[in-house]
Scaffold this active site. Structure first.
Site, mmCIF file in Angstrom:
data_model
loop_
_atom_site.group_PDB
_atom_site.id
_atom_site.type_symbol
_atom_site.label_atom_id
_atom_site.label_comp_id
_atom_site.label_asym_id
_atom_site.label_seq_id
_atom_site.Cartn_x
_atom_site.Cartn_y
_atom_site.Cartn_z
ATOM 1 N N GLU A 1 0.867 -1.180 0.000
ATOM 2 C CA GLU A 1 0.000 0.000 0.000
ATOM 3 C C GLU A 1 0.898 1.223 0.000
ATOM 4 O O GLU A 1 1.716 1.389 0.905
ATOM 5 C CB GLU A 1 -0.937 -0.041 1.213
ATOM 6 C CG GLU A 1 -1.923 -1.191 1.140
ATOM 7 C CD GLU A 1 -2.625 -1.275 -0.203
ATOM 8 O OE1 GLU A 1 -3.208 -0.258 -0.632
ATOM 9 O OE2 GLU A 1 -2.571 -2.335 -0.847
ATOM 10 N N CYS B 1 -1.835 9.286 3.945
ATOM 11 C CA CYS B 1 -1.840 8.911 2.527
ATOM 12 C C CYS B 1 -3.131 9.390 1.882
ATOM 13 O O CYS B 1 -3.194 9.636 0.688
ATOM 14 C CB CYS B 1 -1.696 7.411 2.387
ATOM 15 S SG CYS B 1 -2.940 6.531 3.320
HETATM 16 P P1 NAD Z 1 8.715 4.751 3.610
HETATM 17 O O1 NAD Z 1 8.451 4.099 2.307
HETATM 18 O O2 NAD Z 1 9.850 5.682 3.694
HETATM 19 O O3 NAD Z 1 8.944 3.647 4.738
HETATM 20 C C1 NAD Z 1 7.980 2.646 5.012
HETATM 21 C C2 NAD Z 1 8.656 1.490 5.723
HETATM 22 O O4 NAD Z 1 9.546 0.852 4.809
HETATM 23 C C3 NAD Z 1 9.497 1.912 6.916
HETATM 24 O O5 NAD Z 1 9.322 0.977 7.946
HETATM 25 C C4 NAD Z 1 10.908 1.852 6.363
HETATM 26 O O6 NAD Z 1 11.869 1.643 7.358
HETATM 27 C C5 NAD Z 1 10.816 0.655 5.437
HETATM 28 N N1 NAD Z 1 11.837 0.548 4.400
HETATM 29 C C6 NAD Z 1 12.514 1.535 3.759
HETATM 30 N N2 NAD Z 1 13.359 1.008 2.846
HETATM 31 C C7 NAD Z 1 13.213 -0.337 2.891
HETATM 32 C C8 NAD Z 1 13.813 -1.434 2.203
HETATM 33 N N3 NAD Z 1 14.734 -1.251 1.253
HETATM 34 N N4 NAD Z 1 13.416 -2.686 2.518
HETATM 35 C C9 NAD Z 1 12.490 -2.911 3.472
HETATM 36 N N5 NAD Z 1 11.901 -1.909 4.166
HETATM 37 C C10 NAD Z 1 12.254 -0.640 3.877
HETATM 38 O O7 NAD Z 1 7.336 5.483 4.032
HETATM 39 P P2 NAD Z 1 7.047 6.336 5.323
HETATM 40 O O8 NAD Z 1 7.721 7.656 5.223
HETATM 41 O O9 NAD Z 1 7.253 5.522 6.545
HETATM 42 O O10 NAD Z 1 5.468 6.537 5.194
HETATM 43 C C11 NAD Z 1 4.892 7.518 4.380
HETATM 44 C C12 NAD Z 1 4.402 6.926 3.079
HETATM 45 O O11 NAD Z 1 3.462 5.882 3.351
HETATM 46 C C13 NAD Z 1 3.651 7.916 2.217
HETATM 47 O O12 NAD Z 1 4.025 7.737 0.892
HETATM 48 C C14 NAD Z 1 2.190 7.525 2.427
HETATM 49 O O13 NAD Z 1 1.330 7.909 1.380
HETATM 50 C C15 NAD Z 1 2.300 6.049 2.555
HETATM 51 N N6 NAD Z 1 1.130 5.467 3.236
HETATM 52 C C16 NAD Z 1 0.256 4.746 2.486
HETATM 53 C C17 NAD Z 1 -0.875 4.201 3.075
HETATM 54 C C18 NAD Z 1 -1.862 3.414 2.267
HETATM 55 O O14 NAD Z 1 -2.700 2.741 2.863
HETATM 56 N N7 NAD Z 1 -1.789 3.448 0.943
HETATM 57 C C19 NAD Z 1 -1.094 4.398 4.437
HETATM 58 C C20 NAD Z 1 -0.158 5.135 5.170
HETATM 59 C C21 NAD Z 1 0.964 5.669 4.562
#
Ligand code: NAD
Length: 525
Positions: free
Chosen positions: A294, A328
């Site tokens: 997501e 999001c």
């Molecule tokens: P992010 O993508 O920076 O990080 C998300 C998670 O992924 C974190 O736990 C991070 O440590 C991990 N991560 C980063 N690189 C990785 C890798 N190479 N391998 C495995 N894990 C890794 O996002 P964020 O800043 O934590 O959250 C904000 C984003 O989330 C926004 O884009 C928002 O729109 C989205 N979001 C989407 C929904 C939805 O339901 N569509 C809900 C909430 C947030």
């Protein structure tokens, strides 16, 4: 083959009510919880693999975004070796956990929901400190976490019951839903309790085991939840807690041949990277990994010329600036039909002037800080970019980073449909206002990004709303209300296109993503 399964009776699912903070008793209780949490700030937390507490040579600090000098918690970073160990152990534990009856697994969720309900304000208070949520936003996050557990527990009873199949003579047929295996659960920081709890418990209740890698911006609240699972007696190794950097340790989790699925919520860039990494078959890997991803949004609210403009201004404001626009589902684009643009803007600005911003431990502040310095800088970069491309800053546009990461609610008028801030996710309190000649053009603009998460239309014209049902391509579409605040069971949540795999969290299809169906047939004559 198993006989008819016993049905387990539970009360129908009901959403957890929000706390009414206009009541002095509720405010007092929340203040007490804030004090309790404050007295626990700055502690060290270990990694947890199979119930064992582990320390490494690297630590990272989770900081209060409203006051960067205040340490919320100190965490030991897991490395690739520990990631591999965690998956191996989770795999061993899976072999036993998968045999636990569905009804018993559901009971763990109901117990955890009950315990969280008892400590509701304490969980919320952690989020006020760790991610800068206002009281109401934190309360909503905890309520949603409770809802997920209550909802998925009941859903597992449904999937665990006898499944209807067409009858044929001389054969006994059966279909059962079985778990997948070890899941890497990777949540974001913005709903640090609700989304983390939702993905983790959906995986666990369906009989899978989990390696939970929390976001580095919100590990404390995740640790508190893992502790709660231990308190309700969840067997060791069913959920393993592994904070650490995404690249390196996170990649190792995704790559491991015994990882069966990845449940991810976060940005588009990381989601696509995980999807690609998971698609590469590793030596010894027996399955195609399943990826639930997501991702981001660029969500629009259309304000039609036949809209109630007061309600539209209220809805846009709440959707754009609630939790500093870091949802999001947040409205980052108001697409306003030209003929009502001026009137709408004056109503919007009148309301924006009343927004209060500051330390979220203070109940009167509607908005708090943004998550970290990097995010704040990125938001300021986008505001500059908007100006360069001809946008007009009609409200906010500044930041205050003396002790915390405060970005003022910002409204940019005269944004063109293909400008950078109309297309890229900013994930902060920056609203682009785009004029459309008419409703046709407004719909075209609404569909002109690569995302497709949420959207809303304000109009009193039924025909226009019906048309949006056909043409506005988003996973969650709202009419004459804000585009944030999806409720579990009421508004199953997930987006189209680059917003992800449309998992519909909090809906009846969600648990299927963590299950596979086995059909069995026996000749009886
Ligand atoms: P992010 O993508 O920076 O990080 C998300 C998670 O992924 C974190 O736990 C991070 O440590 C991990 N991560 C980063 N690189 C990785 C890798 N190479 N391998 C495995 N894990 C890794 O996002 P964020 O800043 O934590 O959250 C904000 C984003 O989330 C926004 O884009 C928002 O729109 C989205 N979001 C989407 C929904 C939805 O339901 N569509 C809900 C909430 C947030």
């Amino acid at each position: 083959m198993a006989g008819k399964k016993k049905t387990v009776k539970v009360s129908p699912f009901k959403n957890e009510p929000m706390t009414d903070f206009s009541k002095p008793a509720n405010r007092k209780a929340f203040e007490k919880a804030l004090k309790t949490v404050e007295s626990q700030l700055g502690k060290e937390y270990n990694l947890i693999i199979n119930g064992d507490r582990i320390r490494t040579n690297h630590t990272m600090k989770s900081l209060n975004p409203a006051n960067r000098e205040q340490v919320i918690g100190v965490f030991f970073d897991a490395n690739e070796e520990l990631a591999n160990k965690a998956v191996e152990i989770a795999h061993e534990r899976f072999l036993k956990w998968r045999t636990v009856p569905a009804a018993k697994r559901a009971q763990y969720l109901f117990k955890a929901a009950n315990l969280m309900r008892k400590r509701k304000h304490e969980f919320s208070a952690w989020m006020v400190y760790e991610v800068g949520k206002s009281w109401a936003e934190a309360d909503g996050d905890t309520a949603e976490a409770i809802d997920f557990m209550e909802f998925y527990g009941r859903e597992m009873l449904r999937y665990g019951a006898d499944q209807p199949l067409t009858k044929v003579p001389n054969e006994k047929n059966e279909l059962v839903y079985i778990p997948l295996g070890v899941g890497a659960v990777i949540p974001p920081w913005n709903f640090p309790l609700a989304i983390m709890v939702g993905m983790t418990t959906a995986a666990v209740v369906t009989g899978n085991t989990v390696v939970l890698k929390p976001s580095s911006d919100s590990p404390t609240i995740a640790y508190k939840f893992v502790e709660l699972l231990e308190e309700v007696g969840l067997p060791k190794g069913v959920v393993n807690f592994l904070p650490g950097p995404g690249s390196g340790m996170g990649d190792a989790l995704v790559k491991h041949p015994k990882t069966r699925f990845i449940a991810f919520t976060g940005s588009k860039a990381v989601g696509l990277h995980i999807n690609k990494t998971a698609a590469e078959t590793q030596s010894g890997q027996l399955w195609i990994k399943r990826v639930v991803a997501e991702m981001g949004g660029k969500d629009s609210i259309i304000v039609d010329n036949e809209a109630d403009l007061d309600k539209a201004a209220e809805g846009v404001l709440a959707s754009a600036f609630g939790f500093q626009g870091q949802k999001c589902s947040a409205c980052s684009r108001a697409i306003v039909v030209e003929s009502v643009h001026e009137k709408f803007m004056s109503k919007l600005l009148e309301r924006a002037k009343k927004l209060t911003i500051g330390d979220p431990t203070n109940y009167t502040n509607y908005m708090g800080p943004v998550i970290n310095e990097k995010a704040m800088k990125s938001m300021m970069w986008y505001i500059d970019k908007a100006k360069q491309e001809g946008g007009e800053i009609v409200f906010g546009g500044t930041n205050d980073d003396k002790i915390g990461n405060f970005v003022m609610p910002t409204i940019v008028d005269n944004v063109k449909p293909k400008d950078t801030i109309s297309q890229e996710e900013i994930f902060g309190p920056v609203l682009a206002v785009i004029k459309a000649k008419n409703y046709d053009e407004a719909l075209d603009i609404a569909n002109n990004t690569e995302y497709g998460l949420t959207g809303a239309v304000y109009s009193k014209n039924r025909k226009k709303l019906e048309r949006a049902k056909e043409e506005f391509h988003v996973g969650n579409l709202y009419f004459n209300r804000k585009c944030t605040g999806a409720l579990v069971g009421v508004h199953p949540f997930g987006g189209f296109n680059m917003s992800g795999t449309d998992s519909k969290a909090g809906g009846r299809d969600y648990l299927l993503l963590f299950l596979q169906a086995k059909a069995m047939s026996e000749k009886v004559k």
